[in-house]
Design an enzyme around this catalytic site. Sequence first.
Site, PDB file in Angstrom:
ATOM      1  N   LYS A   1     -14.872   1.568  15.694  1.00  0.00           N
ATOM      2  CA  LYS A   1     -14.839   2.514  14.593  1.00  0.00           C
ATOM      3  C   LYS A   1     -14.549   1.802  13.279  1.00  0.00           C
ATOM      4  O   LYS A   1     -13.714   0.916  13.229  1.00  0.00           O
ATOM      5  CB  LYS A   1     -13.690   3.495  14.905  1.00  0.00           C
ATOM      6  CG  LYS A   1     -13.542   4.637  13.968  1.00  0.00           C
ATOM      7  CD  LYS A   1     -14.439   5.779  14.360  1.00  0.00           C
ATOM      8  CE  LYS A   1     -14.279   6.955  13.430  1.00  0.00           C
ATOM      9  NZ  LYS A   1     -14.978   6.786  12.165  1.00  0.00           N
TER      10      LYS A   1
ATOM     11  N   LYS B   1      -5.729  -1.923  13.395  1.00  0.00           N
ATOM     12  CA  LYS B   1      -5.313  -0.661  12.756  1.00  0.00           C
ATOM     13  C   LYS B   1      -5.377   0.523  13.725  1.00  0.00           C
ATOM     14  O   LYS B   1      -4.440   1.312  13.830  1.00  0.00           O
ATOM     15  CB  LYS B   1      -6.231  -0.399  11.556  1.00  0.00           C
ATOM     16  CG  LYS B   1      -5.803   0.736  10.657  1.00  0.00           C
ATOM     17  CD  LYS B   1      -6.828   1.013   9.554  1.00  0.00           C
ATOM     18  CE  LYS B   1      -7.111  -0.193   8.685  1.00  0.00           C
ATOM     19  NZ  LYS B   1      -7.962   0.134   7.518  1.00  0.00           N
TER      20      LYS B   1
ATOM     21  N   LYS C   1     -16.897  -2.602  11.355  1.00  0.00           N
ATOM     22  CA  LYS C   1     -17.064  -2.346   9.924  1.00  0.00           C
ATOM     23  C   LYS C   1     -18.512  -2.612   9.556  1.00  0.00           C
ATOM     24  O   LYS C   1     -19.178  -3.464  10.167  1.00  0.00           O
ATOM     25  CB  LYS C   1     -16.170  -3.290   9.110  1.00  0.00           C
ATOM     26  CG  LYS C   1     -15.903  -2.801   7.715  1.00  0.00           C
ATOM     27  CD  LYS C   1     -14.832  -1.737   7.721  1.00  0.00           C
ATOM     28  CE  LYS C   1     -14.429  -1.267   6.361  1.00  0.00           C
ATOM     29  NZ  LYS C   1     -13.181  -0.520   6.433  1.00  0.00           N
TER      30      LYS C   1
ATOM     31  N   THR D   1      -6.345   9.256   3.600  1.00  0.00           N
ATOM     32  CA  THR D   1      -5.831   7.888   3.484  1.00  0.00           C
ATOM     33  C   THR D   1      -4.658   7.865   2.500  1.00  0.00           C
ATOM     34  O   THR D   1      -3.603   7.298   2.788  1.00  0.00           O
ATOM     35  CB  THR D   1      -6.953   6.915   3.083  1.00  0.00           C
ATOM     36  OG1 THR D   1      -8.026   7.086   3.997  1.00  0.00           O
ATOM     37  CG2 THR D   1      -6.487   5.469   3.126  1.00  0.00           C
TER      38      THR D   1
ATOM     39  N   ASN E   1     -10.634   7.292  -4.351  1.00  0.00           N
ATOM     40  CA  ASN E   1     -10.206   8.235  -3.319  1.00  0.00           C
ATOM     41  C   ASN E   1      -8.746   7.995  -2.921  1.00  0.00           C
ATOM     42  O   ASN E   1      -7.901   8.893  -3.001  1.00  0.00           O
ATOM     43  CB  ASN E   1     -11.144   8.109  -2.102  1.00  0.00           C
ATOM     44  CG  ASN E   1     -10.657   8.913  -0.914  1.00  0.00           C
ATOM     45  OD1 ASN E   1      -9.823   8.443  -0.162  1.00  0.00           O
ATOM     46  ND2 ASN E   1     -11.149  10.127  -0.772  1.00  0.00           N
TER      47      ASN E   1
ATOM     48  N   SER F   1     -10.139  10.669  10.767  1.00  0.00           N
ATOM     49  CA  SER F   1     -11.494  10.548  11.333  1.00  0.00           C
ATOM     50  C   SER F   1     -11.444  10.788  12.840  1.00  0.00           C
ATOM     51  O   SER F   1     -12.338  11.419  13.419  1.00  0.00           O
ATOM     52  CB  SER F   1     -12.075   9.166  11.069  1.00  0.00           C
ATOM     53  OG  SER F   1     -12.432   9.053   9.713  1.00  0.00           O
TER      54      SER F   1
HETATM   55  N1  LIG Z   1     -11.299   5.695   1.653  1.00  0.00           N
HETATM   56  C1  LIG Z   1     -10.687   5.454   2.785  1.00  0.00           C
HETATM   57  O1  LIG Z   1     -10.594   6.306   3.676  1.00  0.00           O
HETATM   58  C2  LIG Z   1     -10.058   4.122   3.037  1.00  0.00           C
HETATM   59  C3  LIG Z   1     -10.054   3.143   2.072  1.00  0.00           C
HETATM   60  N2  LIG Z   1      -9.381   1.965   2.323  1.00  0.00           N
HETATM   61  C4  LIG Z   1      -9.349   0.910   1.321  1.00  0.00           C
HETATM   62  O2  LIG Z   1      -8.735   1.385   0.133  1.00  0.00           O
HETATM   63  C5  LIG Z   1      -9.306   0.749  -1.008  1.00  0.00           C
HETATM   64  C6  LIG Z   1      -9.822   1.793  -1.966  1.00  0.00           C
HETATM   65  O3  LIG Z   1     -10.758   2.606  -1.297  1.00  0.00           O
HETATM   66  P1  LIG Z   1     -11.308   3.950  -1.940  1.00  0.00           P
HETATM   67  O4  LIG Z   1     -10.252   4.589  -2.753  1.00  0.00           O
HETATM   68  O5  LIG Z   1     -11.928   4.702  -0.838  1.00  0.00           O
HETATM   69  O6  LIG Z   1     -12.450   3.394  -2.879  1.00  0.00           O
HETATM   70  P2  LIG Z   1     -13.021   4.038  -4.220  1.00  0.00           P
HETATM   71  O7  LIG Z   1     -14.312   3.354  -4.459  1.00  0.00           O
HETATM   72  O8  LIG Z   1     -12.963   5.521  -4.170  1.00  0.00           O
HETATM   73  O9  LIG Z   1     -11.965   3.564  -5.313  1.00  0.00           O
HETATM   74  C7  LIG Z   1     -11.777   2.237  -5.669  1.00  0.00           C
HETATM   75  C8  LIG Z   1     -10.972   2.213  -6.961  1.00  0.00           C
HETATM   76  O10 LIG Z   1     -10.676   0.866  -7.296  1.00  0.00           O
HETATM   77  C9  LIG Z   1     -10.991   0.680  -8.671  1.00  0.00           C
HETATM   78  N3  LIG Z   1     -11.269  -0.715  -8.950  1.00  0.00           N
HETATM   79  C10 LIG Z   1     -12.350  -1.461  -8.618  1.00  0.00           C
HETATM   80  N4  LIG Z   1     -12.218  -2.700  -9.104  1.00  0.00           N
HETATM   81  C11 LIG Z   1     -11.031  -2.739  -9.740  1.00  0.00           C
HETATM   82  C12 LIG Z   1     -10.317  -3.744 -10.449  1.00  0.00           C
HETATM   83  N5  LIG Z   1     -10.828  -4.965 -10.589  1.00  0.00           N
HETATM   84  N6  LIG Z   1      -9.103  -3.428 -10.956  1.00  0.00           N
HETATM   85  C13 LIG Z   1      -8.576  -2.200 -10.830  1.00  0.00           C
HETATM   86  N7  LIG Z   1      -9.205  -1.206 -10.168  1.00  0.00           N
HETATM   87  C14 LIG Z   1     -10.403  -1.488  -9.643  1.00  0.00           C
HETATM   88  C15 LIG Z   1     -12.190   1.587  -8.926  1.00  0.00           C
HETATM   89  O11 LIG Z   1     -12.399   1.842 -10.290  1.00  0.00           O
HETATM   90  C16 LIG Z   1     -11.738   2.804  -8.152  1.00  0.00           C
HETATM   91  O12 LIG Z   1     -10.834   3.563  -8.912  1.00  0.00           O
HETATM   92  C17 LIG Z   1     -10.370  -0.216  -0.451  1.00  0.00           C
HETATM   93  O13 LIG Z   1      -9.774  -1.473  -0.248  1.00  0.00           O
HETATM   94  C18 LIG Z   1     -10.716   0.409   0.894  1.00  0.00           C
HETATM   95  O14 LIG Z   1     -11.206  -0.542   1.810  1.00  0.00           O
HETATM   96  C19 LIG Z   1      -8.718   1.738   3.485  1.00  0.00           C
HETATM   97  C20 LIG Z   1      -8.712   2.674   4.463  1.00  0.00           C
HETATM   98  C21 LIG Z   1      -9.432   3.910   4.358  1.00  0.00           C
HETATM   99  O1  LIG Z   2     -12.468   6.657   8.680  1.00  0.00           O
HETATM  100  C1  LIG Z   2     -12.910   5.699   9.310  1.00  0.00           C
HETATM  101  O2  LIG Z   2     -13.403   5.789  10.419  1.00  0.00           O
HETATM  102  C2  LIG Z   2     -12.893   4.307   8.759  1.00  0.00           C
HETATM  103  C3  LIG Z   2     -11.792   3.992   7.805  1.00  0.00           C
HETATM  104  C4  LIG Z   2     -11.933   2.581   7.389  1.00  0.00           C
HETATM  105  O3  LIG Z   2     -13.026   2.055   7.276  1.00  0.00           O
HETATM  106  C5  LIG Z   2     -10.726   1.795   7.114  1.00  0.00           C
HETATM  107  O4  LIG Z   2      -9.635   2.208   7.540  1.00  0.00           O
HETATM  108  O5  LIG Z   2     -10.838   0.728   6.491  1.00  0.00           O
END
Ligand SMILES: NC(=O)C1=CN([C@@H]2O[C@H](COP(=O)(O)OP(=O)(O)OC[C@H]3O[C@@H](n4cnc5c(N)ncnc54)[C@H](O)[C@@H]3O)[C@@H](O)[C@H]2O)C=CC1
Ligand SMILES: O=C(O)CCC(=O)C(=O)O
Length: 400
Positions: free
Chosen positions: A66, A90, A102, A174, A205, A333
Amino acid sequence: MNALAATSRNFKNAARILGLDAKIERSLLIPFREIKVECTIPKDDGSLVSYVGFRVQHDNARGPMKGGIRYHPEVDPDEVNALAQLMTWKTAVADIPYGGAKGGIGCTPGDLSLSELERLTRVFAQKIHDLIGTHTDTMAWMLDEYSKFHGHSPAVVTGKPIDLGGSLGREAATGRGVVFGTEALLAEYGKSCKGLTFVIQGFGNVGSWAARLIHERGGKVIAVSDITGAVKNPNGLDIDELVKHKESTGSLLNFNGGDNMDPNEVLIHECDVLIPSALGGVLNRENASSVRAKFIVEAANHPTDPEADEILSKKGVIILPDIYANAGGVTVSYFEWVQNIQGFMWDEEKVNNELQRYMTQAFHNIKSMCKTYDCNLRMGAFTLGVNRVARATNLRGYEA
Ligand SMILES: NC(=O)C1=CN([C@@H]2O[C@H](COP(=O)(O)OP(=O)(O)OC[C@H]3O[C@@H](n4cnc5c(N)ncnc54)[C@H](O)[C@@H]3O)[C@@H](O)[C@H]2O)C=CC1
Ligand SMILES: O=C(O)CCC(=O)C(=O)O
């Protein structure tokens, strides 16, 4: 150090602490399968463009592999491999019946129109249709393509829109999990979010939901950054207003409830809790010694490289590791998958309560490993996850 070297180093440390057999260690390190596919699509102007897509399936000893799909120009096989490995540990830390995987597509999503993104996602899904992962509308396209080959199969994809069998609470999961994890950690020190200061890098997010929920609990979010810039207010930003400002202007900058700041200062801004929620590798030997937070909660995947880890640990900074801190997303999920299989939808309160139960239980399990092996929270989480996967592998007899 690249993400794969860093992740593998943490894994090897955990294997050494656990005294794992060398054969098992090697089998857990090598991914189950790595897939690389060419995705060529017509652009809106009719010209053809090709992208490379990856899916790494790391381990399935505990269940189906996953993990989400990352759309980013810097996606490379090592990074996808590292992220897949992190998913294995995880899901084991969260104690949900999955392995780790992934996906990644090397593209700049902002440069693609919605229909180009749809075509790209559909081509990727066609190429890997027996393997799949996360993220709302792309997930609808994934589901649609997959169902063309295998019949309507909602449980194969999670992170779906609610109308297609998605789970209530997945969008915030998350960030909510990050906050439940933070509360469990702070409780160990007789503290709660209320009155503490928080700095958050990333306002997508995960970061924006974590910020909203911390604000709701009386925590002061004193600085926030995203790709557009950074904003601060020593008395605490009004996060609901900041979300509205971001929605209406597309940027964090020039918010009238705070002052613009240098985004490079965010990670070293003084605060109680720093929450990197954007990118991997942001805490490294260049900036680690300047960090002024007491706690770091790793909402992003692998935000701290091992060199920074050592520097921060010598400074006495407590780090809540990614394979625990951001596990709320994959946990919900899992709840989505359970609901799809049961054909029964939970209400949001049930989703959130179950998420809290899983996050709290996992925290106590990590603490118990820390006590047994006299190690920090990262090694507590790694030993917990690796030990569970190794036990399942032994039971299945893979190493014979
Ligand atoms: N969405 C999810 O369910 C999960 C996300 N993650 C991790 O959390 C992190 C964020 O994911 P999301 O919020 O989903 O992505 P997203 O794409 O919704 O948000 C990413 C954020 O980071 C900002 N960003 C990008 N480059 C930047 C920089 N150089 N400096 C400051 N801010 C910057 C963007 O503007 C945006 O606000 C990633 O590392 C992702 O792998 C981990 C587990 C689950
Ligand atoms: O919701 C999922 O299945 C994956 C979440 C994920 O990619 C992560 O935890 O980095």
